[in-house]
Structures are given as structure tokens and as C-alpha cells.
Design a protein around this motif. Structure first.
Motif, PDB file in Angstrom:
ATOM      1  N   ASN A  66      49.252 -36.734 159.947  1.00 18.58           N
ATOM      2  CA  ASN A  66      47.661 -36.763 160.478  1.00 18.58           C
ATOM      3  C   ASN A  66      46.652 -35.878 160.290  1.00 18.58           C
ATOM      4  OD1 ASN A  66      45.882 -38.232 162.323  1.00 18.58           O
ATOM      5  ND2 ASN A  66      46.622 -37.043 164.020  1.00 18.58           N
ATOM      6  N   ALA A  67      46.978 -34.818 160.194  1.00 20.18           N
ATOM      7  CA  ALA A  67      46.130 -33.592 159.922  1.00 20.18           C
ATOM      8  C   ALA A  67      45.464 -33.831 158.408  1.00 20.18           C
ATOM      9  CB  ALA A  67      46.798 -32.213 160.185  1.00 20.18           C
ATOM     10  N   LEU A  68      46.587 -34.115 157.528  1.00 17.89           N
ATOM     11  CA  LEU A  68      46.124 -34.162 156.281  1.00 17.89           C
ATOM     12  C   LEU A  68      45.138 -35.166 155.933  1.00 17.89           C
ATOM     13  CD1 LEU A  68      46.995 -32.429 153.853  1.00 17.89           C
ATOM     14  CD2 LEU A  68      48.684 -34.075 153.418  1.00 17.89           C
TER      15      LEU A  68
ATOM     16  N   ARG B 257      42.974 -36.738 158.067  1.00 18.94           N
ATOM     17  CA  ARG B 257      41.859 -36.436 158.730  1.00 18.94           C
ATOM     18  C   ARG B 257      41.044 -35.222 157.926  1.00 18.94           C
ATOM     19  NH1 ARG B 257      41.569 -37.634 164.982  1.00 18.94           N
ATOM     20  NH2 ARG B 257      39.589 -38.199 164.572  1.00 18.94           N
ATOM     21  N   SER B 258      41.730 -34.495 157.348  1.00 13.53           N
ATOM     22  CA  SER B 258      41.106 -33.334 156.403  1.00 13.53           C
ATOM     23  C   SER B 258      40.618 -33.705 155.170  1.00 13.53           C
ATOM     24  CB  SER B 258      41.928 -32.000 156.435  1.00 13.53           C
ATOM     25  OG  SER B 258      42.622 -31.702 157.470  1.00 13.53           O
ATOM     26  N   LEU B 259      41.564 -34.578 154.405  1.00 11.17           N
ATOM     27  CA  LEU B 259      41.516 -34.588 152.946  1.00 11.17           C
ATOM     28  C   LEU B 259      40.798 -36.129 152.663  1.00 11.17           C
ATOM     29  CD1 LEU B 259      42.141 -32.974 150.998  1.00 11.17           C
ATOM     30  CD2 LEU B 259      44.272 -34.275 150.876  1.00 11.17           C
TER      31      LEU B 259
ATOM     32  N   PRO C  98      38.303 -38.001 154.079  1.00 10.06           N
ATOM     33  CA  PRO C  98      36.846 -38.008 153.873  1.00 10.06           C
ATOM     34  C   PRO C  98      36.346 -37.596 152.440  1.00 10.06           C
ATOM     35  CG  PRO C  98      37.272 -37.298 155.936  1.00 10.06           C
ATOM     36  CD  PRO C  98      38.499 -37.320 155.221  1.00 10.06           C
ATOM     37  N   TRP C  99      37.065 -36.521 151.957  1.00  9.76           N
ATOM     38  CA  TRP C  99      36.400 -35.754 150.845  1.00  9.76           C
ATOM     39  C   TRP C  99      36.927 -36.618 149.557  1.00  9.76           C
ATOM     40  CZ3 TRP C  99      33.186 -32.211 151.029  1.00  9.76           C
ATOM     41  CH2 TRP C  99      33.066 -31.597 152.278  1.00  9.76           C
TER      42      TRP C  99
END
Lengths: 325, 261, 314
Positions: free
Chosen positions: C143-145, C147-149, C151-152
């Protein structure tokens, strides 16, 4: 009872997130200071890795958003990628400076930024030459031409059946390769770059617009037919609005293609101006900070162009299921 | 054909050519509908009831036979805006407000703006949606959307209303409400209504005449008169008279071997 | 009345279909349009080349066209000139050359250049696709990956990342890496993004009901992946692969531009543009188009076979 417990755990989660963020920024500042003062590489890298681990842990908590106050939860979709991006930028800076990476290999962000602000007039003139003179007019002309030909395809089934397979085929080809020919035909200045952009943006719009003009539902068309509406009335009242999501899709694809086309076409010859020219000459001189500065401008221009289109799309196709608030 | 005839159908046939050979959607249909009647076409899928309605609306072309709509060929009737059509789905344009949707046909016909607004208000009132003029269709429930599409069909005040299973996609509770409203509307306006359905109670409750159809080939097998008075409510569906008519419709459908295969 | 259509419906519809296939199909319109383009092309050769000195003193319409269709460095070469050059530089030239070190690919042969470009394209494509799939799998499960990645990665689509190509050539060159690898890196990062986006879309495409069904079976994440997510992602993966392979080729060609590479389609384009050898540019372009068509055709074939083996109809 459970409400009190969850409120307490709320506070605990929020506190630990805040503590992680504070510790991370402190460590990051320390690492940056040490790196720029010329501390030993291993110390800086250890600090950097620790910062990275803390930031990652903060992101895990934040993206899970369990037991966080609603304000933090609402910020998460923007804050999590932002924190991730900042961490990457920080690592880039610290590693480049701390390990004294040669500028030719990878200049540090601070160096790129300094170069960017020092060369604003040059970069501005390049931006005008490539983006304002070549990319935007080419994008407008190419997209408009694609749309008009799609309208012609709509009137003539023969044309549509002939052009769509060709359009699909051409979209898989490395069209950018015709840049040297266009430079030969239209000269070194922006005209040949605009022509490149026209060619690149024509087919995506054609294919999307033809699909879009076919997107209106059968009942909706029967309705206009039952009113005895003319082709133009049906187009304006039904088929054009229904095609808007497709047209915007093409406009967005074309926005990225326009910038790429204009920049790469400049690799084949320009007056001493333009983002593509800047990239190819500065690469030749090994001044990579200037190349990166140009890339930063291109990235900003590209995302601003794209972002503006997204905003416009949301206004025009507010009715589309993906935009209904 | 008298001046009181709304629709006159004679020996009408329609055959679709498909990859698997011809499909006989309609075979030798004969029917006369008088002005002010409420006529339902009922039958299983594939019996040609929707096809027949689309022929009346000039949305399909018959292979042979003749048909007049208000004394005109369907093509002329369409161009003279003689009928309003209500589809299975509301078919509202999502980028237009409810009011703008009702004004759509008036725009196509070139009416002045003030007139369009007056008419839209009037017909939204008629379907009891005046408070929703500025909403968008997707902000309304399915039943309300279908009422908007009825208002749209009425907005240019055609004498003939063609309805193709307009309540087929709605749940039964909403459908009952709309049936009652439609009966009232018909009593107020006395328009000629041709209504396609596959629900026996709906057909019996709404109609002054029921046309029973059967598939392969699509044909008319029975025409049943029924009239339960202008003031009828849903309660009449439990009355013996109602059940008798419903029974006859069911017998007709069964005789047509509609559900055998 | 029904007797009208009763004749012999089967036969009637069969012949109906062949005629329809020709009339409604795409072959006739495509061939017609192609013929029109070729005709216009031939006609345009004279006006496009009229300012060249070779045409200055030629009189007569037919004579002028004859010259315009056989110029050595025309502004617009005639199609047959391009085909001639294509033939001469592939089949008409020896592919292998003997040197002191043994047999090597002959740089005068266009196929040599095509091979140089296509090997970088394929190497980069394979790396990019594997990385893209791996990242997509990680992104869907962590999940964290995601949401972090994500959008970029989505935002990167609006940025002209192709412009970074020269940097990669120079940066890798500065640490001694030259030749195929830098171009492959460009192809890899260009093909990486569409694959990641398409694969994430595919892996998350099963709707809530299908996922709930797996949950009622108490299926593990691995089982959900193998039985639901992976098969659901395959069609979208192939759609992305088609985008990726063509952008990979563009990356390899552009990667040959900035430093004046000696071999490859891009090098041919650049040297042709430098020396005004238009026929050479055009034949390199046609070769690039053929390569692109071949690569996309291969992916399409793989798609058909895979979907057929999976029992889905494309």
C-alpha cells in the motif's frame, strides 16, 4: 469505553508520525550540512540511509492512515507521494555531494537549481523558441487537422475504413525519424519543429476523434433522428459533447508528444536557440547541469500544459461518471 | 380511413437479413388505432412489438405492406414532429440540466428561447418535477429520470406518444407509481398512446386495448378491449374483471407458444 | 409476402457476405488511399524539386518529370528511388566483411544498422518490461509503495522524458559504458512506464465482487494473484507491450543521435541529414517503419497465442 481507547490510539499514532517526521527532517538537515562541509562519505551515507528508513516508515503509517486524525488522513494522498519525492531528491543531493559524484555523471539538485536561476534568460528564450513557437502552434494545428479529417471520415465511411487502419499503423511507427526531412523542407527555425509536431499529433487526434464521434449511444441518436434533426444539429447537441472525453484524451496525449517532437527535431539542426539545441550542445560540452536545468524547464512546461488540460477537461466533461462529484 | 384514425397498419411485414439467414421480425400485421386510444403491445422478446413501434416512428423500414401515422407516411410524420418517443432507458443527455433536456426537441425545432422555457416548465410540472429543473439527470433517481424523458416527449405537444417499455428497468414499486401517474396524464391530455410492455398487469391496467403478439414470425394473435374507467387506481388489479382480462391475455400468449421453446 | 425472402437464404447470405466483406472490409479503402498517396507523392516530386540546379535547364513536362524522379540528392525522392536504395543497401551489399579480426558486419549494409538498433531496442524492452511488471506487482501489494510511487509514475507521462536520452548516453559514456547498453537503458526506462501503468491497471481490474468471492474461499494473496489478478492483467499487459515496443525503438534511435553514433538507424538518419543524402534518410526511415511493424506484429502474434491458450477470445 472503546471510543476513548480509539481516541487515545489516535493520538498515539499521530504523535509517532509527527515524531518520525521531526526526526527525519533533523537527520536530513544534519546529513546535508555534513555533506556540504565535506564530511567523510560513509558518515553521510549512513545518515542518509537512516533518514530514508525513517521517511519510509512515516510513509507506511501515513498511507495506512489507520487511527490517524481526519486532517492527516485527508492530506495523505498528496503528502505521501510528496514526502517520497522529497526523500528521493534529498538522497540524490546527499549522495552526489557526499560521495563527490562527478558532475558529468550526475550533478546534484542544488547545482542544477543554481544553474537554472543563473541562466534564466537563456532558458527563457529556449522555452519561447521550443514551446511557444513550435510545440503549442504545432499541437493546435495537428489536433485541429486530425479532428477535421475525423469529421470527414464521419461523412464518408470509405474514408474512415481506409484511414483508421493506416492511422493505427502509423501510430506504432517512429514518426520522429522524419525530423531531418522536415528540417530540410521547412528550414532550421521553429517552422520545421512545428511541422514535426503537426505530423506527430495528427494521428492520435484522428483515431480518438473517430472513436469519440461514434461514442454517442444508439437511443440518444434515435432520439435526435425522431426529431428529424439535421447532421449538424445532431453533431452539436449530441455527438460533440459525447466525444469530449475522447477529444481530451487525444489533446493530453498530444501535449506530451508536442514537447517531445519539438525537442527531438531540434537535435537535427536549429538556430542557436531552443531546448533541444541546448540539450545537444551542452551535452557535447559536458556541462550536464545546464542540460538538467533545461530538462527541469521541460518537465515544468510539460506538466503545466498537461495540468491545464486536465482542469479544462474537468470543467467541460463535468457530467462524465469519472468526474461527478 | 376516418379522420379519427391515428395509426393504420395493413399487411405489414419486416424481415431482417442477418448472417444466419433472414429473421422474420413482423409478418402480415394488421391494426387500426383510433385517436385518443391507449394501446399496449404485449408479448415475449422477439415477438416484434418493439419493431412495430419503431416502424411507426420511422426508426425501421418495413419490407412490405403499408402504414400511415395521422394520415401520413411515417417518414413525413417524423419530419412533421407528429409523435413523442419514450425509450427503454431515459436517454437523457448528461451534460444538460433536466430543463435543458426537456427543451432539446424545442431547440431542434427552432422555437424561441422564452417559449422553450415556458413549455419546459409546464411539462416538468405535469410530471411533478418542477423543483428539479436545474439538476443534472444523473443527480436524479431512475424513476425521476424516466419522468423527465416523458416530459421531454410531451414538450412539443405531439398528438401521439410512443412508449417502448419505458418502465421496464425500474423496480415494481416505482413502476406502480408511474403507472398511476401515466393513467392520470392520459386522462388529462387524451393523447393517443402506443405502449410496449412485457408485463401483463401493466398492460391490463393502462390500456384501452391490448394487442397480444407472438414470435417466429412476429405476428398479432389477439386484440383485447379493456376499459376500467378514468378514475381507476391500482386497487382494481384485484377485481375479478381485471383478472379475467389478464387471464385472456395470458391465454393468448400461451396459444402463441410464446414460452414453449 | 414472406415468400420473397424464402428462396435459399443460406446461399444468398453466403454470397452476400463475400461481396459485403470486400465492400465493407478495410482492404479496398486502405489500398485506394495508399494508391492516392503514392500518386500524389510522384506528382509532388517535380514541384518539390523544382529549385534544384539539375532541373534548371530541362524543358518539357515529361523530361522534367523524368529528371525529377531520378535526382541524386532530391528534396523529395520518388518512391522507387527509396525502394531501389533499400534494395541496394540490403540485398545488394555484402552483409559480412572480412577484416584482420575475422568476419564482421559490413557497415555499408543497412541491415547492419537495423541490427544495431534492434538489438538495443530488444535488450532495453526486455529489461524495461521485467522491471515494469515487478514494480507493478510490488505496487499492487504494498500500500505505502502504491501511494508513494503511482502519482509520480502517472505524472511522468506528461513530461518529455525522452529528452533525458542524451544525458544517459553522456553519463554512462563518462564511466566507460558505451555501445549497446546506454541505448538499451533509454529503451528500458521508456518502455518501463507504460508497462507499469498498464499492469497496475490490469492487476487491480477485477471488481470487488470477484475479489469478495476469493475471500469467501479464504484464498491467500498468492492464490488471488495467480487465479484472479494475473489472468485479468494479461490483456492489458499486451496492450502496454505494443506501446512499449514502439517507444523502445524510438528510444534506441534517439539514443543514437546526440553523440554522433557510428552505427544504427539513428546514425544513418543523422549522417544522411548532415550530407544531404535524402534517399539514405528515407530508406533508413522505411527500414525503421518495417522494424516497428515487425516488432508490433510479433507482440500481436504473442498476444493471440497467449489469449488463445488462456481460452479468452481477443
Amino acid at each position: 469505553m472503546s471510543a476513548i481507547a480509539s481516541a487515545a490510539s489516535d493520538r498515539k499514532q499521530a504523535m509517532s508520525l509527527m515524531a518520525l517526521l521531526a526526526a527525519g527532517s533533523l537527520l536530513a538537515t544534519l546529513a546535508l550540512m555534513l555533506a556540504h562541509r565535506g564530511a567523510s562519505g560513509s558518515v553521510v551515507i549512513t545518515l542518509a540511509l537512516a533518514t530514508w528508513a525513517i521517511a519510509w516508515f512515516a510513509n507506511v503509517i501515513w498511507s495506512r492512515s489507520e487511527g490517524l486524525p481526519s486532517l492527516l488522513t485527508r492530506l495523505a494522498p498528496a503528502a505521501v507521494p510528496l514526502l517520497f519525492g522529497l526523500t528521493l531528491l534529498f538522497l540524490w543531493e546527499v549522495i552526489c555531494v557526499g560521495l563527490k559524484v562527478p558532475t558529468v555523471l550526475l550533478p546534484a539538485p542544488s547545482l542544477i537549481l543554481a544553474r537554472l536561476f543563473a541562466s534564466l534568460p537563456t532558458l527563457g528564450a529556449d522555452f519561447v523558441q521550443t514551446f511557444v513557437r513550435a510545440a503549442v502552434p504545432g499541437w493546435l494545428i495537428g489536433s485541429a487537422a486530425g479532428f477535421l479529417v475525423a469529421l470527414a471520415c464521419d461523412r464518408s465511411d470509405f474514408l474512415r475504413r481506409g484511414l483508421i487502419p493506416i492511422g493505427n499503423f502509423v501510430s506504432a511507427l517512429p514518426i520522429i525519424g522524419i525530423a531531418p526531412i522536415l528540417v530540410m523542407w521547412f528550414g532550421f527555425d521553429w517552422q520545421s519543429k512545428a511541422a514535426m509536431v503537426v505530423v506527430m499529433t495528427f494521428f492520435p487526434m484522428l483515431v480518438n476523434a473517430v472513436a469519440g464521434l461514434a461514442a454517442a449511444g444508439r437511443l440518444e441518436r434515435d432520439l435526435m433522428y425522431s426529431y428529424g434533426a439535421s447532421w449538424l444539429q445532431t453533431l452539436l447537441a449530441l455527438r460533440l459533447p459525447a466525444a469530449m472525453p475522447f477529444l481530451f484524451n487525444a489533446l493530453k496525449i498530444n501535449a506530451s508528444l508536442a514537447l517531445i517532437g519539438a525537442i527531438v527535431a531540434e537535435f537535427f539542426g536549429t538556430p542557436t536557440l531552443g531546448m533541444g539545441f541546448r540539450i545537444s550542445t551542452e551535452v557535447g560540452r559536458m556541462s550536464l547541469d545546464m542540460v538538467w536545468a533545461t530538462i527541469v524547464i521541460a518537465a515544468i512546461a510539460g506538466s503545466a500544459f498537461f495540468g491545464a488540460l486536465v482542469l479544462l477537461e474537468k470543467r467541460v466533461t463535468f457530467w462524465h461518471p469519472s468526474n461527478r462529484g | 380511413m376516418s379522420a379519427q384514425t391515428a395509426i393504420d397498419i395493413r399487411n405489414l411485414s419486416l424481415t431482417f437479413q442477418t448472417g444466419d439467414g433472414p429473421v422474420y421480425a413482423l409478418a402480415d400485421a394488421n391494426l387500426t388505432i383510433a385517436k385518443g386510444e391507449f394501446v399496449s403491445f404485449i408479448g415475449p422478446s422477439g415477438c416484434g412489438k418493439t419493431t412495430l413501434l419503431r416502424v411507426i416512428a420511422d426508426l425501421e423500414q418495413p419490407t412490405s405492406g403499408s402504414i400511415t401515422v395521422n394520415g401520413l407516411a411515417p417518414h413525413e410524420a417524423r419530419l412533421k414532429r407528429q409523435y413523442g418517443y419514450v425509450f427503454q432507458a431515459p436517454a437523457l443527455y448528461p451534460w444538460r440540466t433536466v430543463e435543458a433536456n426537456v427543451m432539446l426537441p424545442l431547440e431542434v425545432f427552432g422555437l424561441p428561447k422564452a417559449e422553450r422555457r415556458v413549455r419546459a416548465r409546464k411539462h416538468l410540472d405535469m410530471v411533478r418535477l418542477s423543483g428539479f429543473a436545474k439538476k443534472y439527470p444523473w443527480q436524479l433517481s431512475g424513476g425521476m429520470q424516466q419522468r423527465v424523458s416523458i416530459a421531454r416527449a410531451l414538450s412539443f405537444e405531439p398528438e401521439l406518444l410512443l412508449m417502448d417499455e419505458p418502465f421496464g428497468a425500474l423496480d415494481e414499486i416505482v413502476r406502480d407509481q408511474l403507472n398511476e401517474q401515466l393513467v392520470k396524464l392520459w386522462n388529462e391530455t387524451r393523447k393517443t398512446v402506443v405502449f410496449v410492455t412485457h408485463s401483463i398487469p401493466e398492460a391490463v391496467f393502462l390500456s384501452s386495448r391490448i394487442v397480444v403478439m407472438s414470435p417466429r414470425p412476429g405476428r398479432i394473435i389477439d386484440v383485447i378491449d379493456c376499459d376500467f374507467g378514468a378514475e381507476r387506481t391500482l386497487d382494481i388489479r384485484e377485481s375479478p374483471e381485471f383478472l379475467k382480462v389478464a387471464h385472456r391475455v395470458r391465454e393468448g400468449l400461451r396459444a402463441g407458444h410464446s414460452y414453449d421453446d | 409476402m414472406t415468400s420473397v425472402a424464402l428462396g435459399s437464404p443460406r446461399e444468398a447470405s453466403a454470397s452476400h457476405r463475400t461481396w459485403d466483406g470486400l465492400r465493407r472490409g478495410r482492404l479496398v479503402p486502405v489500398l485506394t488511399l495508399t494508391a492516392i498517396v503514392l500518386a500524389v507523392w510522384y506528382l509532388a516530386c517535380l514541384p518539390m524539386n523544382r529549385d534544384l540546379p539539375q532541373l534548371a535547364r530541362v524543358e518539357g513536362f515529361a523530361n522534367r518529370y523524368e529528371v525529377a524522379w531520378s535526382l541524386e540528392r532530391p528534396v523529395l525522392p520518388a518512391p522507387h528511388q527509396i525502394i531501389g536504395e533499400l534494395y541496394a543497401s540490403t540485398i545488394g551489399t555484402r552483409l559480412l566483411r572480412e577484416t584482420a579480426g575475422g568476419l564482421v558486419l559490413n557497415p555499408r549494409n543497412l541491415l547492419t544498422h537495423a541490427w544495431v538498433t534492434i538489438s538495443a531496442t530488444l535488450a532495453g524492452f526486455v529489461i524495461g518490461v521485467l522491471l515494469g511488471i515487478a514494480l507493478a506487482v510490488a505496487v499492487v501489494h504494498v500500500n505505502a509503495l502504491r501511494r508513494s510511487l503511482m502519482p509520480w509514475i502517472v505524472a511522468s507521462q506528461s513530461i518529455p522524458i525522452l529528452a533525458i536520452a542524451p544525458i544517459i548516453i553522456v553519463a554512462l559514456g563518462s564511466i566507460g559504458i558505451v555501445g549497446l547498453l546506454p541505448k538499451a537503458v533509454i529503451s528500458a526506462y521508456l518502455s518501463f512506464f507504460p508497462v507499469t501503468i498498464g499492469m497496475v491497471k490490469g492487476l487491480t481490474s477485477p471488481d470487488a465482487m470477484l475479489l469478495d468471492l476469493m475471500r469467501t474461499y479464504n484464498a491467500s494473496a498468492t492464490q488471488i494473484f495467480a487465479k484472479l489478478r494475473r489472468p485479468a492483467a494479461v490483456p492489458l499487459l499486451f496492450a502496454s507491450l505494443k506501446v512499449s515496443i514502439s517507444i523502445s525503438l524510438v528510444g534506441a534511435i534517439v539514443g543514437e543521435l546526440p553523440t554522433g553514433a557510428q552505427a544504427g538507424i539513428g546514425a544513418r538518419l543523422l549522417s544522411g541529414s548532415y550530407y544531404g543524402q535524402t534517399v539514405q534518410i528515407w530508406s533508413a526511415l522505411v527500414m525503421a517503419a518495417l522494424l516497428a511493424a515487425l516488432l508490433v506484429a510479433l507482440i500481436t502474434l504473442a498476444e493471440r497465442l497467449t489469449l488463445k491458450a488462456m481460452g479468452t477470445r481477443p
